[in-house]
Design a protein around this motif. Structure first.
Motif, PDB file in Angstrom:
ATOM      1  N   SER A 219       0.835  -1.203   0.000  1.00 48.03           N
ATOM      2  CA  SER A 219       0.000   0.000   0.000  1.00 48.03           C
ATOM      3  C   SER A 219       0.868   1.252   0.000  1.00 48.03           C
ATOM      4  O   SER A 219       0.562   2.239  -0.668  1.00 48.03           O
ATOM      5  N   VAL A 220       1.977   1.198   0.739  1.00 43.29           N
ATOM      6  CA  VAL A 220       2.916   2.330   0.753  1.00 43.29           C
ATOM      7  C   VAL A 220       3.551   2.503  -0.619  1.00 43.29           C
ATOM      8  O   VAL A 220       3.658   3.628  -1.135  1.00 43.29           O
ATOM      9  N   VAL A 221       3.955   1.397  -1.228  1.00 41.82           N
ATOM     10  CA  VAL A 221       4.593   1.452  -2.547  1.00 41.82           C
ATOM     11  C   VAL A 221       3.636   2.049  -3.575  1.00 41.82           C
ATOM     12  O   VAL A 221       4.009   2.928  -4.369  1.00 41.82           O
ATOM     13  N   VAL A 222       2.386   1.593  -3.566  1.00 41.36           N
ATOM     14  CA  VAL A 222       1.395   2.099  -4.520  1.00 41.36           C
ATOM     15  C   VAL A 222       1.150   3.593  -4.298  1.00 41.36           C
ATOM     16  O   VAL A 222       1.092   4.378  -5.256  1.00 41.36           O
ATOM     17  N   GLY A 223       1.019   4.003  -3.034  1.00 39.64           N
ATOM     18  CA  GLY A 223       0.781   5.414  -2.743  1.00 39.64           C
ATOM     19  C   GLY A 223       1.936   6.300  -3.191  1.00 39.64           C
ATOM     20  O   GLY A 223       1.729   7.348  -3.813  1.00 39.64           O
ATOM     21  N   LEU A 224       3.161   5.887  -2.891  1.00 34.51           N
ATOM     22  CA  LEU A 224       4.334   6.667  -3.305  1.00 34.51           C
ATOM     23  C   LEU A 224       4.412   6.775  -4.821  1.00 34.51           C
ATOM     24  O   LEU A 224       4.660   7.859  -5.377  1.00 34.51           O
ATOM     25  N   ALA A 225       4.199   5.649  -5.500  1.00 35.89           N
ATOM     26  CA  ALA A 225       4.287   5.657  -6.963  1.00 35.89           C
ATOM     27  C   ALA A 225       3.166   6.486  -7.580  1.00 35.89           C
ATOM     28  O   ALA A 225       3.381   7.207  -8.563  1.00 35.89           O
ATOM     29  N   ALA A 226       1.954   6.407  -7.020  1.00 33.17           N
ATOM     30  CA  ALA A 226       0.833   7.182  -7.555  1.00 33.17           C
ATOM     31  C   ALA A 226       1.075   8.680  -7.385  1.00 33.17           C
ATOM     32  O   ALA A 226       0.828   9.472  -8.298  1.00 33.17           O
ATOM     33  N   GLY A 227       1.563   9.072  -6.208  1.00 30.17           N
ATOM     34  CA  GLY A 227       1.875  10.484  -5.997  1.00 30.17           C
ATOM     35  C   GLY A 227       2.974  10.976  -6.916  1.00 30.17           C
ATOM     36  O   GLY A 227       2.891  12.076  -7.470  1.00 30.17           O
ATOM     37  N   ALA A 228       4.001  10.144  -7.108  1.00 33.45           N
ATOM     38  CA  ALA A 228       5.092  10.522  -8.010  1.00 33.45           C
ATOM     39  C   ALA A 228       4.590  10.647  -9.442  1.00 33.45           C
ATOM     40  O   ALA A 228       4.967  11.570 -10.172  1.00 33.45           O
ATOM     41  N   ALA A 229       3.723   9.728  -9.864  1.00 35.65           N
ATOM     42  CA  ALA A 229       3.190   9.784 -11.230  1.00 35.65           C
ATOM     43  C   ALA A 229       2.362  11.051 -11.447  1.00 35.65           C
ATOM     44  O   ALA A 229       2.471  11.713 -12.482  1.00 35.65           O
ATOM     45  N   GLY A 230       1.528  11.398 -10.463  1.00 40.93           N
ATOM     46  CA  GLY A 230       0.746  12.620 -10.584  1.00 40.93           C
ATOM     47  C   GLY A 230       1.621  13.856 -10.659  1.00 40.93           C
ATOM     48  O   GLY A 230       1.344  14.778 -11.436  1.00 40.93           O
TER      49      GLY A 230
END
Length: 439
Positions: A219-230
């Motif tokens: 969940s942390v990995v997905v959140g970090l990657a999603a924020g970085a992508a945005g």
């Protein structure tokens, strides 16, 4: 391409036009006269990647921030050497100018009434989608929800030292997600009260809910990657992939899962989903902030002027908000570490049992562990193990064996339920096909 227009005093026109022509950009000038003295409107077409660099050079030769400066998106442009200019700048880092990023951030902000209404409606849709088990409806709720916008603007405010933007964005995140959880609880309770769905519905066993009440490392990995992508999308010339970030982070369905858990009197589901929700939103904010820092965005005098005029009251409010956020993040971090450790032990214990000869024919499909909290509300925890098998053998003692193994490894009381996915397997890969009968 961008069409940039600046109004400059006549005494600076020659230097500015000369600088632009050195880059072989399409330049035109229009003389204007006003009560403040003679001025000239200088218009030039520039590749999007070059806006920041060109404006920096113009400031070096005398362009002032207080002068009229505007940048407009342009569908196409035709002038001598336009292809060469685009090819040249296409090979450079395509970070948008800080002024452009700041303008994008301000455009993303919704008025509060629209934001709250959209959060409420998307929560209703997500709750209904989870209860009827429709992934399409759940995805639709993610697309409608506007929660990603304040997360990205908060990160921009942090990296640009715009305290007003940070405070407003954090407040909207807290209010919006709080409304989502409360609204989902109320709507779920209403559906349960009028028997629109079975009152005895086993919500913890529903697949779309079961994956949203247990915080974990992924969940942390997905959140970090999603924020970085945005952040990457917002800070470059490409389209802003806000919808993709919304779907990846899946915040609204998680808030809806929390409300459903509370409405059905299952605190492990509700609290676990709230912890996952908080963990994800912190990770998205952090991922976005770190990406903006990596891209080199720093405060400038425009942003510094924004928060210094807010006064002591606004600064104190922001400081109090930061303290609350740090406390929440600390609590969520402890809870997440506890859950991740617990899940690792559950996985290890389950693997140990299933490696025994008696269970050679079984394969693990998934292992879901409820949130393990402190206190009697979360005791015992329920672990659901989904296995694949190729026969109808019952394996009656397996749940108890798994429960004992998990108890021994975690020192936690646990209830294990086992589900099977049955498959039929051919007896031989070279089995002959039946011979058709003659007519």
């Amino acid at each position: 391409m961008r069409l940039v227009q600046v109004v400059v005093p006549d005494e600076k026109r020659a230097e500015i036009v000369s600088t632009l022509r050195e880059h072989e950009l399409g330049v035109s000038t229009t003389k204007e006269t006003s009560g403040e003295g003679d001025r000239t409107l200088v218009s030039f077409v520039v590749p999007a990647d070059a806006v920041e660099h060109v404006l920096d050079e113009l400031h070096e030769v005398g362009l002032k921030e207080e002068w009229y400066i505007v940048s407009l998106e342009t569908e196409f442009a035709s002038y001598e050497n336009v292809d060469e200019a685009q090819d040249k700048w296409a090979k450079t880092p395509n970070r948008v100018a800080p002024r452009t990023l700041r303008s994008k951030a301000k455009d993303m902000r919704l008025n509060e009434r629209s934001f709250l209404w959209m959060m409420t409606l998307s929560t209703v849709i997500a709750t209904a989608g989870l209860l009827i088990g429709s992934p399409a409806i759940v995805v639709g709720s993610m697309v409608l929800a506007p929660i990603v916008s304040p997360m990205l603007t908060a990160s921009i405010g942090l990296v640009r030292d715009d305290q007003g933007m940070v405070f407003d964005s954090i407040r909207m995140q807290a209010v919006g997600l709080g409304l989502a959880v409360v609204g989902a609880t109320a709507f779920s309770w209403l559906l349960k009260a009028v028997f629109a769905v079975p009152a005895e519905l086993a919500v913890a066993n529903m697949e779309l809910i079961a994956i949203r009440f247990s915080p974990g490392l992924l969940s942390v990995v997905v959140g970090l990657a999603a924020g970085a992508a945005g952040s990457f999308s917002l800070a470059t010339k490409g389209q802003v992939a806000i919808v993709g970030v919304m779907v990846a982070a899946a915040l609204i369905p998680t808030a809806a899962a929390a409300g459903i858990g509370f409405a059905w009197g299952q605190p492990a589901v509700g609290v676990g989903a709230v912890v996952l929700l908080t963990l994800t939103i912190v990770a998205v904010n952090l991922g976005a902030f770190l990406t903006f820092k990596y891209l080199g965005y720093e405060p400038d005098h425009v942003d510094r002027g924004v928060f210094t005029t807010e006064g002591v009251r606004r600064t104190a409010a922001l400081a109090a908000t930061v303290i609350v956020v740090v406390a929440v993040v600390g609590a969520v971090g402890v809870g997440t570490y506890q859950q991740v450790t617990y899940e690792r032990s559950v996985n290890a214990a389950t693997t140990e049992v299933l490696q025994r000869d008696a269970y050679d024919e079984l394969g693990v499909v998934s292992i879901t562990a409820e949130y393990v909290g402190v206190g009697p509300l979360f005791d015992p925890s329920t672990v659901t193990v989904t296995l694949s098998r190729t026969s109808d053998r019952p394996y009656e003692g397996l749940p108890d064996e798994l429960a004992r193994a998990i108890d021994d490894r975690t020192n936690e009381r646990v209830t294990v339920q086992v589900r099977f996915h049955d498959y039929e397997r051919s007896t031989s890969p070279n089995a002959a096909t039946p011979t058709p009968r003659p007519a």
